[in-house]
Design an enzyme around this catalytic site. Structure first.
Site, PDB file in Angstrom:
ATOM      1  N   ASP A 107      33.698  44.160  39.094  1.00  0.00           N
ATOM      2  CA  ASP A 107      34.294  43.483  37.939  1.00  0.00           C
ATOM      3  C   ASP A 107      34.466  41.984  38.131  1.00  0.00           C
ATOM      4  OD1 ASP A 107      35.581  43.383  35.333  1.00  0.00           O
ATOM      5  OD2 ASP A 107      37.366  42.863  36.464  1.00  0.00           O
ATOM      6  N   HIS A 158      31.068  45.840  34.565  1.00  0.00           N
ATOM      7  CA  HIS A 158      31.405  44.653  33.786  1.00  0.00           C
ATOM      8  C   HIS A 158      30.083  44.201  33.177  1.00  0.00           C
ATOM      9  CE1 HIS A 158      33.087  40.386  33.413  1.00  0.00           C
ATOM     10  NE2 HIS A 158      31.791  40.178  33.341  1.00  0.00           N
ATOM     11  N   HIS A 218      36.122  46.863  29.493  1.00  0.00           N
ATOM     12  CA  HIS A 218      36.423  45.898  28.413  1.00  0.00           C
ATOM     13  C   HIS A 218      35.303  45.652  27.389  1.00  0.00           C
ATOM     14  CE1 HIS A 218      34.356  43.390  31.295  1.00  0.00           C
ATOM     15  NE2 HIS A 218      35.413  43.104  32.017  1.00  0.00           N
ATOM     16  N   ASP A 241      43.072  44.666  31.625  1.00  0.00           N
ATOM     17  CA  ASP A 241      42.422  43.546  32.314  1.00  0.00           C
ATOM     18  C   ASP A 241      43.450  42.457  32.632  1.00  0.00           C
ATOM     19  OD1 ASP A 241      40.572  41.939  33.553  1.00  0.00           O
ATOM     20  OD2 ASP A 241      39.372  41.545  31.755  1.00  0.00           O
ATOM     21  N   HIS A 247      46.957  34.077  36.352  1.00  0.00           N
ATOM     22  CA  HIS A 247      46.490  32.811  36.928  1.00  0.00           C
ATOM     23  C   HIS A 247      47.675  31.851  36.983  1.00  0.00           C
ATOM     24  CE1 HIS A 247      42.240  33.704  37.100  1.00  0.00           C
ATOM     25  NE2 HIS A 247      42.287  34.184  35.877  1.00  0.00           N
ATOM     26  N   GLY A 264      40.991  34.789  31.892  1.00  0.00           N
ATOM     27  CA  GLY A 264      41.906  35.910  32.119  1.00  0.00           C
ATOM     28  C   GLY A 264      43.255  35.713  31.470  1.00  0.00           C
TER      29      GLY A 264
END
Lengths: 429, 314
Positions: free
Chosen positions: A153, A180, A233, A306, A310, A325
């Site tokens: 991923d 992914h 996803h 997911d 960060h 993300g």
């Protein structure tokens, strides 16, 4: 021995819906008092009045950042976010540093999860060593160490021959490979969905085709090898259609969708705020409609977050420099309740027993609420409204795209392995 | 107007007002001492995260002619190279007292992000592929004066030729020209067009020759050598043959037609003919007008009072 009772709630699981109290001892449900006038009693009571009592949720897709990027998240802080979101098991993605391609690293991740004690942390393994797309990771050793789901991923496996070999090699092990889907030559430098919005904003586009092309290839590889695959996803309407078709043909494929892909569009990027940068990118309202239809008709098996923390300073960069993300663990249930017009049992299938089966933990998560079953439970108020305040989240990071949004549906208690780890919306560990 | 980030934020009236103010600034610039005290005491900081000698010098000259204090912050001499974040850089310089930042950045949207971290005015001096609003204004001013179009561009036929996909100039010019009423045609190979033109009030052509005779303005964009690496073009020679301004093509332009270019030119690629031999070339006028337009922008954002207050010399 402590006896924990959950009183006054409505039980919903795969068996249906009923009023009932639940008593838990020594990690297991010992008694379910359905439609009785006499409430169950115990040493400790969790009030579930007005709430739904369900099996705990299972997230197939979280990034806990440990080892390697502890400034963004640790297994402890991520587990706490998970517990507060009603999850009793999470699959930790392998893009750590070092990557989860050896028994030593996956054992470390599992043990850190056990130390935190807030939910079960299930390490995934890499499809290729270092997620570099060159050599097969040691599936046999990792599988023996309890790893069930394998993925690179963050990267799609670009080489079709290597992907074919991975599936063939995996066949006797009973593991599941998760892709992914991204043909990287089509997404060089891309920061958002390719369409009218990126054209106006002057940003390089990530075409829907890049996802659909690899998804199509992998569906054909599943047809060729007969080995099951899970698709991470899904973000486009055509992807949903491809999976729907594959399932209609009886191929062993499963798929997930994230709350952000079924709630937000690429127009959010007009703010140039990197909190909306995610991979795959936010798409269009047509894609959202297709994802919702796929969640409703069973094409999409699971809601996965997911969850991708960060550190704030890394998201305070221009879009092309900021990492992709978004946080997801603490808002997933509320987004599903608020934004999906689905029966509650269907929502819970997507959050609990379906992903439990894909993750290979259906023996202990996503179980029906009956005497003798493991006590991994979530108690939530489906009508409670709350406002997302980034500073109040348990995650170490703050990159939620829902700051300031008022949502419906809040976790009140989470019971993990028989212990209350969240009570009254507060983590106890 | 607090910031100038994008032509998208400007109405036709806003553009007309800025161009009228530019007339005053041209007059100031023509004086023996081209300097007025309009922005005395204001601190204008140039923040160039990407090299651009001409745009930086143009803004610098504009600010000085209005008597503003100027400071140049070039990335090579800054702590950005030591890993300081954009936010920290902006907050640190802002703390010294800044009235306006003139920002050039290789990332689309960087000037808009910066508005979150400072109270100073932000002037976008070019961000990624996104916008270059002062270039669009100086282009409008150049067309307005040369074709005597003070009231707007109704009926004008403008072709923008070249790498539209990666061009902030094209995005800004399309919006500004069409807002003033011009009819704009984009001319490029499909690989150098944005993936979608939904909502762009333009036509598209891949045949420059068929357009030439009817054009009032031929606007050429720079085509960069690195485009070959991304398989967007077979060769610069082929680009030049299909889309370059050759002497043959130049001869087919109407006598009144203008030839424009935002610079720097690629001689022998998009500009095959020597522009000094083109009667319609206004390329150097664009540069000259750039200073006056930027004076008008800075005065609009930072000045007090009317255009009349810029009358006296410093």
């Amino acid at each position: 021995m402590t006896r924990l009772v959950i009183t006054g709630g409505t039980i919903i699981d795969q068996r249906g819906e009923r009023r009932g109290d639940v008593a838990v001892e020594d990690g297991r449900i010992v008694e379910v008092g359905v439609d009785t006038t006499a409430a169950l009693t115990g040493d400790r009571t969790l009030d579930a009045t007005g709430c739904i009592v369900s099996p705990g949720f299972v997230d197939l897709h979280v990034h806990l950042r440990e080892p390697g990027k502890e400034e963004a998240e640790t297994i402890e802080t991520g587990s706490r976010a998970a517990a507060l979101g009603g999850f009793t098991a999470v699959v930790a993605m392998p893009n750590t540093d070092p990557a989860q391609d050896s028994v030593a690293v996956v054992e470390f991740v599992r043990q850190q999860g056990e130390r935190a004690g807030l939910c079960e942390v299930l390490p995934s393994g890499c499809i290729t060593v270092g997620r570099n797309g060159d050599h097969l990771a040691p599936y046999g050793e990792l599988s023996a160490a309890g790893v069930h789901l394998f993925t690179d991923d963050g990267n799609g496996v670009q080489d079709a021959q290597l992907m074919r070999r991975a599936l063939e090699y995996a066949k006797p092990l009973g593991i599941v490979l998760a892709q992914h889907c991204e043909v990287s030559s089509l997404t060089k430098g891309a920061v958002m969905h390719e369409g009218s919005c990126c054209s106006r904003l002057g940003l390089p586009g990530w075409p829907a085709l890049a996802e659909e092309l690899m998804l199509f290839r992998d569906i054909e590889l599943v047809r060729l090898t007969g080995v099951p695959m899970h698709f991470l996803h899904l973000s486009t309407a055509r992807s949903v259609e491809l999976v729907r078709q594959a399932k209609a043909e009886g191929l062993p494929v499963t798929a997930e969708a994230t709350p952000h892909h079924f709630t937000l569009t690429d127009e959010m990027l007009e703010s140039y705020d990197a909190v909306y940068k995610v991979n795959p990118p936010l798409r269009t309202s047509d894609d959202i409609a297709a994802l919702k239809a796929g969640l409703a008709d069973g094409t999409i098996d699971a809601i996965a977050t997911d969850h991708a923390p960060h550190a704030p300073h890394t998201k305070e960069a221009p879009l092309d420099q900021a990492p992709p993300g978004m946080l997801g663990l603490e808002t997933a249930l509320a987004l599903a309740v608020t934004e999906l017009d689905l029966p509650m049992q269907r929502v819970l299938a997507l959050l609990s027993w379906n992903p439990a089966a894909i993750a290979g933990v259906a023996d202990r998560h996503g179980r029906p609420l009956e005497a003798g079953e493991p006590a991994n439970l979530c108690v939530f108020d489906p009508t409670a409204e709350w406002t997302v305040v980034p500073a109040n989240l348990a995650s170490k990071s703050r990159n939620t795209p829902y700051a300031g949004r008022t949502l419906r549906g809040k976790v009140r208690h989470t019971v993990f392995a028989g212990d209350a780890v969240v009570e009254g919306g507060v983590a106890l560990r | 107007m607090k910031h100038l980030l994008s032509v998208e934020d400007l109405t036709a009236d806003d553009i007309h007002r800025l161009l009228e103010l530019t007339d005053h600034m041209v007059e100031v610039s023509s004086r023996p001492i081209p300097k007025v005290p309009a922005l005395r005491g204001k601190n204008v900081v140039s923040l160039f995260f990407e090299d651009s000698t001409r745009t930086r010098t143009s803004f610098d000259t504009a600010a000085k002619r209005l008597s503003a204090d100027t400071m140049n912050f070039a990335v090579s001499s800054s702590s950005v190279n030591k890993g300081e974040s954009l936010r920290d850089t902006i907050e640190t310089i802002s703390a010294m007292g800044v009235d306006a930042f003139v920002v050039r950045h290789k990332s689309s949207g960087a000037p808009q992000m910066i508005t979150r971290w400072t109270n100073a005015c932000i002037v976008n001096a070019g961000d990624g592929w996104h916008q270059h609003p002062t270039q669009a204004l100086l282009d409008c001013y150049t067309i307005r004066t040369n074709l005597n179009r003070r009231d707007g561009f109704d009926g004008l036929r403008i072709a923008i030729v070249g790498d539209i996909k990666h061009s902030r100039v094209a995005r800004s010019d399309v919006q500004a020209f069409t807002r003033l009423g011009a009819h704009v045609t984009l001319v490029a190979p499909p690989t150098l067009l944005p993936p979608s033109l939904d909502g762009w009030p333009v036509e598209v052509s891949h045949d420059l020759d068929s357009l030439l005779a009817d054009l009032d303005v031929l606007y050429l964009l720079r085509v960069q050598r690195e485009r070959m690496d991304d398989a967007l073009l077979p060769s610069l020679e082929e680009y030049s043959a299909l889309y370059g301004l050759t002497p043959t093509r130049a001869a087919r332009l109407a006598p009144h037609a203008l030839v424009m270019h935002p610079g720097p030119m690629n001689r022998g690629v998009e500009m095959v003919v020597d522009p000094s031999e083109l009667p319609g070339s206004v390329i150097l006028q664009q540069v000259t007008n750039g200073v006056a337009v930027r004076m008008a922008v800075l005065f609009t954002l930072l000045g007090s009072g009317s255009a009349a207050s810029i009358g006296e010399s410093a």
